[in-house]
Write a protein that holds these residues in place. Structure first.
Motif, PDB file in Angstrom:
ATOM      1  N   GLU A   1     -13.831   4.075 -27.656  1.00  0.00           N
ATOM      2  CA  GLU A   1     -14.018   5.238 -26.652  1.00  0.00           C
ATOM      3  C   GLU A   1     -13.562   4.852 -25.191  1.00  0.00           C
ATOM      4  OE1 GLU A   1     -14.650  10.279 -27.414  1.00  0.00           O
ATOM      5  OE2 GLU A   1     -16.830   9.209 -27.678  1.00  0.00           O
ATOM      6  N   LYS A   2     -13.118   5.009 -24.542  1.00  0.00           N
ATOM      7  CA  LYS A   2     -13.107   4.944 -22.793  1.00  0.00           C
ATOM      8  C   LYS A   2     -13.097   6.016 -21.893  1.00  0.00           C
ATOM      9  CE  LYS A   2      -8.172   5.050 -22.797  1.00  0.00           C
ATOM     10  NZ  LYS A   2      -7.196   3.353 -22.428  1.00  0.00           N
ATOM     11  N   VAL A   3     -13.782   5.823 -20.729  1.00  0.00           N
ATOM     12  CA  VAL A   3     -14.153   6.908 -19.807  1.00  0.00           C
ATOM     13  C   VAL A   3     -13.223   7.190 -19.578  1.00  0.00           C
ATOM     14  CG1 VAL A   3     -15.658   7.576 -18.187  1.00  0.00           C
ATOM     15  CG2 VAL A   3     -16.461   6.164 -20.007  1.00  0.00           C
ATOM     16  N   CYS A   4     -12.777   8.585 -18.507  1.00  0.00           N
ATOM     17  CA  CYS A   4     -10.598   8.307 -18.771  1.00  0.00           C
ATOM     18  C   CYS A   4     -11.424   9.849 -17.243  1.00  0.00           C
ATOM     19  CB  CYS A   4      -9.508   8.674 -19.237  1.00  0.00           C
ATOM     20  SG  CYS A   4      -9.431   7.795 -20.099  1.00  0.00           S
ATOM     21  N   ALA A   5     -10.998   9.477 -16.377  1.00  0.00           N
ATOM     22  CA  ALA A   5     -11.231  10.826 -15.773  1.00  0.00           C
ATOM     23  C   ALA A   5      -9.808  11.540 -14.986  1.00  0.00           C
ATOM     24  CB  ALA A   5     -12.162  10.196 -14.599  1.00  0.00           C
ATOM     25  N   TYR A   6      -9.671  12.635 -14.594  1.00  0.00           N
ATOM     26  CA  TYR A   6      -9.204  13.752 -13.638  1.00  0.00           C
ATOM     27  C   TYR A   6      -8.872  13.762 -13.046  1.00  0.00           C
ATOM     28  CZ  TYR A   6      -6.972  12.108 -18.943  1.00  0.00           C
ATOM     29  OH  TYR A   6      -6.686  11.120 -19.637  1.00  0.00           O
ATOM     30  N   ILE A   7      -8.189  13.846 -12.071  1.00  0.00           N
ATOM     31  CA  ILE A   7      -8.644  14.448 -10.641  1.00  0.00           C
ATOM     32  C   ILE A   7      -7.525  14.985 -10.264  1.00  0.00           C
ATOM     33  CG2 ILE A   7      -8.813  13.211  -8.513  1.00  0.00           C
ATOM     34  CD1 ILE A   7     -11.177  12.780 -10.197  1.00  0.00           C
ATOM     35  N   VAL A   8      -7.947  16.478  -9.522  1.00  0.00           N
ATOM     36  CA  VAL A   8      -6.770  16.536  -8.973  1.00  0.00           C
ATOM     37  C   VAL A   8      -7.417  17.283  -6.820  1.00  0.00           C
ATOM     38  CG1 VAL A   8      -6.097  19.896  -8.185  1.00  0.00           C
ATOM     39  CG2 VAL A   8      -6.418  18.579 -10.638  1.00  0.00           C
ATOM     40  N   ALA A   9      -6.522  16.895  -6.383  1.00  0.00           N
ATOM     41  CA  ALA A   9      -6.573  16.562  -5.242  1.00  0.00           C
ATOM     42  C   ALA A   9      -6.296  17.563  -4.547  1.00  0.00           C
ATOM     43  CB  ALA A   9      -6.168  15.107  -5.184  1.00  0.00           C
ATOM     44  N   GLU A  10      -7.076  17.694  -3.018  1.00  0.00           N
ATOM     45  CA  GLU A  10      -6.818  18.561  -2.376  1.00  0.00           C
ATOM     46  C   GLU A  10      -5.851  18.692  -1.483  1.00  0.00           C
ATOM     47  OE1 GLU A  10     -10.205  18.024   0.352  1.00  0.00           O
ATOM     48  OE2 GLU A  10     -11.939  19.480  -0.670  1.00  0.00           O
ATOM     49  N   LYS A  11      -5.219  19.483  -0.854  1.00  0.00           N
ATOM     50  CA  LYS A  11      -3.709  19.202  -1.386  1.00  0.00           C
ATOM     51  C   LYS A  11      -3.621  18.743   0.147  1.00  0.00           C
ATOM     52  CE  LYS A  11      -2.494  24.094  -2.629  1.00  0.00           C
ATOM     53  NZ  LYS A  11      -2.544  26.006  -2.746  1.00  0.00           N
ATOM     54  N   SER A  12      -4.294  18.555   1.192  1.00  0.00           N
ATOM     55  CA  SER A  12      -4.192  17.739   2.451  1.00  0.00           C
ATOM     56  C   SER A  12      -4.587  16.369   2.299  1.00  0.00           C
ATOM     57  CB  SER A  12      -4.846  18.491   3.297  1.00  0.00           C
ATOM     58  OG  SER A  12      -6.760  18.405   3.314  1.00  0.00           O
ATOM     59  N   VAL A  13      -4.745  15.928   1.415  1.00  0.00           N
ATOM     60  CA  VAL A  13      -5.069  14.378   1.102  1.00  0.00           C
ATOM     61  C   VAL A  13      -3.685  13.893   0.228  1.00  0.00           C
ATOM     62  CG1 VAL A  13      -6.557  12.812  -0.919  1.00  0.00           C
ATOM     63  CG2 VAL A  13      -7.463  15.540   0.397  1.00  0.00           C
ATOM     64  N   GLU A  14      -4.343  12.609   0.787  1.00  0.00           N
ATOM     65  CA  GLU A  14      -3.021  11.465   0.835  1.00  0.00           C
ATOM     66  C   GLU A  14      -3.453  10.684  -1.165  1.00  0.00           C
ATOM     67  OE1 GLU A  14       0.171   9.349  -0.045  1.00  0.00           O
ATOM     68  OE2 GLU A  14       0.149  10.926   1.376  1.00  0.00           O
ATOM     69  N   THR A  15      -2.639  11.266  -1.708  1.00  0.00           N
ATOM     70  CA  THR A  15      -3.254  10.891  -3.005  1.00  0.00           C
ATOM     71  C   THR A  15      -2.820   8.672  -3.533  1.00  0.00           C
ATOM     72  OG1 THR A  15      -0.627  11.508  -4.355  1.00  0.00           O
ATOM     73  CG2 THR A  15      -2.467  12.612  -4.038  1.00  0.00           C
ATOM     74  N   ASN A  16      -2.064   8.598  -2.703  1.00  0.00           N
ATOM     75  CA  ASN A  16      -1.945   7.044  -2.877  1.00  0.00           C
ATOM     76  C   ASN A  16      -3.153   6.095  -2.356  1.00  0.00           C
ATOM     77  OD1 ASN A  16       0.993   7.324  -3.485  1.00  0.00           O
ATOM     78  ND2 ASN A  16       1.848   7.068  -1.128  1.00  0.00           N
ATOM     79  N   GLY A  17      -3.506   5.830  -3.403  1.00  0.00           N
ATOM     80  CA  GLY A  17      -4.552   5.165  -3.417  1.00  0.00           C
ATOM     81  C   GLY A  17      -5.968   5.680  -4.075  1.00  0.00           C
ATOM     82  N   LEU A  18      -6.335   7.004  -4.316  1.00  0.00           N
ATOM     83  CA  LEU A  18      -6.670   7.705  -3.927  1.00  0.00           C
ATOM     84  C   LEU A  18      -7.771   7.511  -5.664  1.00  0.00           C
ATOM     85  CD1 LEU A  18      -9.327  10.190  -3.881  1.00  0.00           C
ATOM     86  CD2 LEU A  18      -7.214  11.459  -4.426  1.00  0.00           C
ATOM     87  N   SER A  19      -6.805   6.860  -7.093  1.00  0.00           N
ATOM     88  CA  SER A  19      -7.276   6.218  -7.707  1.00  0.00           C
ATOM     89  C   SER A  19      -8.617   5.536  -7.755  1.00  0.00           C
ATOM     90  CB  SER A  19      -6.749   6.184  -9.079  1.00  0.00           C
ATOM     91  OG  SER A  19      -5.843   7.379  -9.426  1.00  0.00           O
ATOM     92  N   GLU A  20      -7.557   3.976  -6.284  1.00  0.00           N
ATOM     93  CA  GLU A  20      -8.946   2.507  -6.656  1.00  0.00           C
ATOM     94  C   GLU A  20      -9.481   3.156  -6.060  1.00  0.00           C
ATOM     95  OE1 GLU A  20      -8.521  -0.476  -7.637  1.00  0.00           O
ATOM     96  OE2 GLU A  20      -7.087   0.151  -9.539  1.00  0.00           O
ATOM     97  N   LYS A  21      -9.949   4.064  -4.810  1.00  0.00           N
ATOM     98  CA  LYS A  21     -10.884   4.141  -4.418  1.00  0.00           C
ATOM     99  C   LYS A  21     -12.079   4.938  -4.810  1.00  0.00           C
ATOM    100  CE  LYS A  21      -9.574   6.290   0.163  1.00  0.00           C
ATOM    101  NZ  LYS A  21      -9.451   7.779   0.746  1.00  0.00           N
TER     102      LYS A  21
END
Length: 517
Positions: free
Chosen positions: A451-471
């Motif tokens: 098994e591998k650890v996988c995270a699923y994120i819902v960002a806040e509306k005002s947040v830019e999602t580009n680069g969020l995963s790497e952060k």
């Protein structure tokens, strides 16, 4: 008559003129509650409901739900509450599984039930529009000869005749809990189970006749039924009912209705934290109770810092008629991250062989007590009960002082190459970053590690999602051991949640597995 129904009857008799239930802009007194409950008992008697018969209750949060629920308990039948917005396919499956003989429903569910052949179970359906009436307005009886539902007039003078007084062991409530796998578990709570939990709640919450509870969680769930409603009633207090949680109305309702305590869930606490701080925090609000899901430590800490209201984290299950553990109220010691101390029952942490573990060692949480069932109504999952103990399926530990910490569900723990990873720990770490609205961590198949650890994120509306995963990945690498770090971070539009806002990791995993196949 069971002690539960005796105490309920007594508390309304002793306060006949006192407002007890608030709904839709109106307070209902003890006298009105008793009169309306008696009318419904009369309808049950005329419909020839027998003690122990299962009765479907499909009403939204309302005074109508309250009096119907009380009447079924008092009559000695078994109430089976469901989501009034349950879709047709789920409703059909529920009726076939539960086999109720009678039902109190709205127009939507009446139409669905009358279209299907439930002639082997359903006999009578009572219809109500809770927006305009408190009591049923129509009655439909299934005629076997014509194979048709016929409308019968309701007798406005109906009185209960000869209904049995329920014994302590009578089945009061039948609820179905959805597990991560297999069929839902049929939890049958007896009158004695419910009363035992109520007494534990009154003691641990220090409830009295001066308390006013705010009930907006769905009444078809055990939390709202026992924690907010029944416990407040038996302590002599008052209950303010809302159809659902409203962030815009929350603080004004607290102030206007003199609410002294609130039963909530982590999602609601997070919403209130993000909202604008009210100009005045009502002083009579003693605490907000959190249950139904893990409360992130950061959320609790920020909430108390911002609003100055104690957040009391707790832990419960339907199989225990709700409450298992709770943190002490101020000035007692509360431990952030812990669900508190066991109240009114025995709790122990055991290994895979059922042997008790010492303090601070993680194992399965097992419980036994007067409020805990000793078997499911249906045969599935009976191995959850072993040697007098109920195995909760939750993994956790107790510290030296007895405080309980939950690290995850047994079936939700991620096994990465033999290393066990708690999704809660990874989620808490990700929540430390600003801009994350929701997060769910699950284990997905991996050819190398299992098994591998996988995270699923819902960002806040005002947040830019580009680069969020790497952060997020970089933050996890700096904060967690390497085997706990997510292999993948997906930014998504939504994450599956239940009616109380609890993240449903099993549904998320099913969706992702179906997509990847």
């Amino acid at each position: 008559m069971s002690k539960l129904t005796q105490h309920l009857q007594k508390t309304f008799e002793e306060n006949t003129g006192v407002p007890r239930i608030y709904d839709g802009g109106h307070w209902y007194t003890g006298q009105t509650i008793m009169e309306d409950t008696a009318k419904i008992c009369g309808y049950l008697s005329e419909a020839r409901v027998a003690p122990g018969d299962r009765i479907l209750l499909s009403y939204p949060n309302s005074y109508s739900f309250i009096i119907t629920y009380l009447a079924i308990l008092q009559y000695g039948a078994t109430v089976a509450p469901i989501n009034p917005n349950m879709p047709a396919s789920e409703l059909r499956a529920f009726v076939r599984r539960c086999q109720p003989k009678f039902g109190f429903v709205g127009a939507k569910h009446l139409e669905i039930l009358q279209q299907e052949d439930f002639s082997d179970s359903l006999e009578t359906l009572f219809l109500i529009d809770t927006a305009t009436a408190s009591l049923p307005t129509e009655q439909y009886v299934y005629d076997e000869r014509s194979d048709h539902w016929e409308e019968h007039p309701l007798n406005p003078f109906a009185t209960a005749v000869g209904n049995a007084e329920p014994p302590e062991e009578a089945l009061a409530i039948l609820l179905y809990t959805s597990g991560t796998t297999g069929n839902p578990k049929a939890v049958g709570l007896q009158h004695r189970h419910i009363l035992a939990t109520i007494n534990n709640i009154i003691h641990s919450h220090q409830l009295s006749a001066s308390d006013v509870a705010y009930c907006f969680l769905p009444l078809f769930h055990i939390n709202a039924q026992v924690i907010a409603f029944l416990s407040t009633c038996l302590s002599g207090g008052r209950v303010v009912i809302a159809p659902k949680f409203s962030a815009s109305k929350f603080w004004s309702t607290i102030e206007e209705q003199n609410i002294t305590w609130v039963s909530a869930v982590p999602t609601i606490i997070a919403i209130l934290l993000k909202a604008t701080r009210p100009r005045v925090i009502p002083k009579q609000l003693r605490f907000i109770r959190s249950a139904s899901a893990q409360l992130p430590m950061l959320t609790a800490k920020r909430f108390e810092q911002k609003l100055g209201i104690p957040v009391i984290e707790s832990y419960g299950m339907t199989e225990a008629a709700s409450q298992i553990c709770i943190n002490p109220l101020p000035p007692g010691k509360r431990v952030l991250g812990s669900v508190g101390l066991p109240v009114g029952l025995n709790l122990r942490i055991v290994d895979d062989q059922g042997h008790p573990l010492p303090a601070n060692e993680v194992g399965e949480i097992t419980i036994q007590g007067d409020n805990v069932i000793d078997a499911y109504v249906q045969a599935d999952h009976q191995n959850d009960f072993q040697h007098g103990w109920f195995h909760t399926g939750d993994l956790g530990y107790q510290n030296e002082e007895g405080y309980v910490f939950i690290v995850g569900r047994k079936k939700e723990m991620i096994n990465r190459g033999g290393e066990k990873v708690s999704p809660y720990e990874v989620e808490d770490t990700i929540r430390e970053l600003p801009g994350v609205d929701q997060v769910a961590v699950i284990g997905m198949p991996d050819p190398l590690y299992g098994e591998k650890v996988c995270a699923y994120i819902v960002a806040e509306k005002s947040v830019e999602t580009n680069g969020l995963s790497e952060k997020i990945l970089e933050h996890c690498r700096q904060s967690l051991s390497s085997y706990k770090c997510p292999s993948l971070v997906h930014v998504v539009n939504d994450i599956p949640v239940g009616p109380t806002g609890k993240i449903q990791r099993h549904r998320l995993k099913q969706q992702e597995l179906a997509t990847s196949n």
